[in-house]
Write a protein that holds these residues in place. Sequence first.
Motif, PDB file in Angstrom:
ATOM      1  N   UNK A   1      -0.767  28.377-126.019  1.00 16.31           N
ATOM      2  CA  UNK A   1      -1.133  27.106-126.633  1.00 16.31           C
ATOM      3  C   UNK A   1      -1.130  25.983-125.608  1.00 16.31           C
ATOM      4  N   UNK A   2      -0.155  25.980-124.715  1.00 10.84           N
ATOM      5  CA  UNK A   2      -0.115  24.956-123.674  1.00 10.84           C
ATOM      6  C   UNK A   2      -1.347  25.046-122.777  1.00 10.84           C
ATOM      7  N   UNK A   3      -1.798  26.265-122.545  1.00 10.41           N
ATOM      8  CA  UNK A   3      -3.018  26.460-121.750  1.00 10.41           C
ATOM      9  C   UNK A   3      -4.236  25.927-122.505  1.00 10.41           C
ATOM     10  N   UNK A   4      -4.299  26.178-123.806  1.00 12.27           N
ATOM     11  CA  UNK A   4      -5.393  25.636-124.617  1.00 12.27           C
ATOM     12  C   UNK A   4      -5.398  24.109-124.571  1.00 12.27           C
ATOM     13  N   UNK A   5      -4.213  23.498-124.634  1.00 17.88           N
ATOM     14  CA  UNK A   5      -4.132  22.040-124.558  1.00 17.88           C
ATOM     15  C   UNK A   5      -4.678  21.540-123.225  1.00 17.88           C
ATOM     16  N   UNK A   6      -4.435  22.311-122.178  1.00 15.77           N
ATOM     17  CA  UNK A   6      -4.983  21.943-120.878  1.00 15.77           C
ATOM     18  C   UNK A   6      -6.494  22.031-120.849  1.00 15.77           C
ATOM     19  N   UNK A   7      -7.033  23.085-121.420  1.00 12.70           N
ATOM     20  CA  UNK A   7      -8.489  23.238-121.481  1.00 12.70           C
ATOM     21  C   UNK A   7      -9.135  22.092-122.259  1.00 12.70           C
ATOM     22  N   UNK A   8      -8.412  21.576-123.245  1.00 16.83           N
ATOM     23  CA  UNK A   8      -8.927  20.493-124.091  1.00 16.83           C
ATOM     24  C   UNK A   8      -8.612  19.100-123.549  1.00 16.83           C
ATOM     25  N   UNK A   9      -7.945  19.059-122.401  1.00 12.71           N
ATOM     26  CA  UNK A   9      -7.574  17.783-121.778  1.00 12.71           C
ATOM     27  C   UNK A   9      -6.736  16.903-122.710  1.00 12.71           C
TER      28      UNK A   9
ATOM     29  N   UNK B   1       0.746  25.699-114.942  1.00 15.13           N
ATOM     30  CA  UNK B   1      -0.208  25.209-115.934  1.00 15.13           C
ATOM     31  C   UNK B   1      -0.725  23.824-115.548  1.00 15.13           C
ATOM     32  N   UNK B   2       0.180  22.977-115.083  1.00 18.87           N
ATOM     33  CA  UNK B   2      -0.248  21.622-114.710  1.00 18.87           C
ATOM     34  C   UNK B   2      -1.148  21.642-113.476  1.00 18.87           C
ATOM     35  N   UNK B   3      -0.841  22.494-112.525  1.00 20.84           N
ATOM     36  CA  UNK B   3      -1.690  22.564-111.337  1.00 20.84           C
ATOM     37  C   UNK B   3      -3.090  23.044-111.706  1.00 20.84           C
ATOM     38  N   UNK B   4      -3.168  23.877-112.731  1.00 19.36           N
ATOM     39  CA  UNK B   4      -4.468  24.393-113.150  1.00 19.36           C
ATOM     40  C   UNK B   4      -5.255  23.378-113.976  1.00 19.36           C
ATOM     41  N   UNK B   5      -4.563  22.665-114.874  1.00 20.48           N
ATOM     42  CA  UNK B   5      -5.272  21.812-115.834  1.00 20.48           C
ATOM     43  C   UNK B   5      -4.952  20.315-115.721  1.00 20.48           C
ATOM     44  N   UNK B   6      -3.842  19.968-115.101  1.00 23.55           N
ATOM     45  CA  UNK B   6      -3.505  18.554-114.889  1.00 23.55           C
ATOM     46  C   UNK B   6      -3.144  17.790-116.139  1.00 23.55           C
ATOM     47  N   UNK B   7      -2.596  18.462-117.159  1.00 24.94           N
ATOM     48  CA  UNK B   7      -2.421  17.793-118.451  1.00 24.94           C
ATOM     49  C   UNK B   7      -0.973  17.538-118.866  1.00 24.94           C
ATOM     50  N   UNK B   8       0.000  18.021-118.075  1.00 22.97           N
ATOM     51  CA  UNK B   8       1.398  17.847-118.463  1.00 22.97           C
ATOM     52  C   UNK B   8       1.877  16.455-118.050  1.00 22.97           C
ATOM     53  N   UNK B   9       2.211  15.625-119.018  1.00 21.61           N
ATOM     54  CA  UNK B   9       2.699  14.276-118.731  1.00 21.61           C
ATOM     55  C   UNK B   9       4.164  14.290-118.344  1.00 21.61           C
ATOM     56  N   UNK B  10       4.932  15.075-119.101  1.00 23.64           N
ATOM     57  CA  UNK B  10       6.386  15.023-118.967  1.00 23.64           C
ATOM     58  C   UNK B  10       6.978  16.356-119.387  1.00 23.64           C
TER      59      UNK B  10
ATOM     60  N   UNK C   1      -6.508  27.008-130.841  1.00 24.36           N
ATOM     61  CA  UNK C   1      -7.409  26.148-130.060  1.00 24.36           C
ATOM     62  C   UNK C   1      -8.171  25.198-130.983  1.00 24.36           C
ATOM     63  N   UNK C   2      -8.687  25.746-132.092  1.00 25.30           N
ATOM     64  CA  UNK C   2      -9.451  24.914-133.023  1.00 25.30           C
ATOM     65  C   UNK C   2      -8.616  23.831-133.672  1.00 25.30           C
ATOM     66  N   UNK C   3      -7.359  24.154-134.001  1.00 26.45           N
ATOM     67  CA  UNK C   3      -6.476  23.164-134.612  1.00 26.45           C
ATOM     68  C   UNK C   3      -6.119  22.063-133.621  1.00 26.45           C
ATOM     69  N   UNK C   4      -5.869  22.453-132.384  1.00 23.10           N
ATOM     70  CA  UNK C   4      -5.619  21.458-131.344  1.00 23.10           C
ATOM     71  C   UNK C   4      -6.823  20.543-131.149  1.00 23.10           C
ATOM     72  N   UNK C   5      -7.996  21.158-131.107  1.00 23.24           N
ATOM     73  CA  UNK C   5      -9.229  20.397-130.893  1.00 23.24           C
ATOM     74  C   UNK C   5      -9.430  19.373-132.006  1.00 23.24           C
ATOM     75  N   UNK C   6      -9.110  19.757-133.230  1.00 21.06           N
ATOM     76  CA  UNK C   6      -9.270  18.834-134.359  1.00 21.06           C
ATOM     77  C   UNK C   6      -8.245  17.702-134.305  1.00 21.06           C
ATOM     78  N   UNK C   7      -6.975  18.045-134.102  1.00 20.31           N
ATOM     79  CA  UNK C   7      -5.936  17.009-134.081  1.00 20.31           C
ATOM     80  C   UNK C   7      -6.060  16.089-132.865  1.00 20.31           C
TER      81      UNK C   7
END
Length: 327
Positions: free
Chosen positions: A152-160, A188-197, A112-118
Amino acid sequence: MHRRVITFSRNVFLPLTTVCTNACSYCCFKTPVREGCVMTPATARLTIEAGVKAGCTEALFTFGERPGEVSGFSDHLAALGYGDILDYCYDLCEYAISAGILPHTNAGVLTYGELDRLKEVNASMGLMLETTADVPAHRNSPGKDPAVRIAMMEDAGKLRIPFTTGLLIGIGETPADREESLQVIAGLHRRYGHIQEVIIQNFCPKEGTEMGGAATVPTAEFAETITLAREILPSDVAVQIPPNLADAAALIRCGVDDLGGVSPLTIDYVNPEHPWPQIEELKGLVGDAWLRERLCIYPEFIRKGWYPKGLAALIRRLQKQIEERSL
């Protein structure tokens, strides 16, 4: 009659290292630690600059998963002045932005922290799910544990984070496994709305690998998976296929929305035996559909403001650039 739109991104591919902790049975990307196993800053910068000159809007940064855990790799990275590959990637993302191109990073499993930084220096990011199944092809690849990748995909969703994922079909999974994988992504997308493709990618056998003699997925089975993806995934998630790995012209009608990143400059380092079709060739592949260029961050995520504020001016400029090209 409404004319279908098929999109693509014009990118430049930067594999920062091919050293990887995973040992997938089908992969030819991974190499051992050796001289030149890390792309030098000079080479990376020249590649970025050449991409900008070629009209690319996306700098795709990718590398083997957790290379720092492989014995001897850190010495090669230290010779470039870095203690962590993610620090190196971060700096090159900043350079790409300054040069006028949007970074998209696929670095394997991140915390999560690495995703948040990048996230600070990326317009979008990605990680292939591949499959939710436990397949023999992944028995020596701890990073391919489905639960780890889904987390990790869920973390990406939490981080938008605008996110790309996908399936690799033909590596030992069943049709039911593919359906389950697509349902997980849709959830995951229904929960966070972050999957583009979602990329539906066919396994291609590589000479010298453990699965080098295995057969690829038949076109009919590939088509069925694309159709299934379009049925399961929410309508605002694009279904993508790689146009260099399959008969894209025959598959477009199955529900394909996007042809992914296509480079006028660099090869597909993961599938080097399959050259990219060039832009004019893409127009022929889509038939009666309208081929439209896009950025690595999709328009709806731009409208929602899901990007670092420091990228706002560059996103506007590159949007204008591709709009002018389409006239």
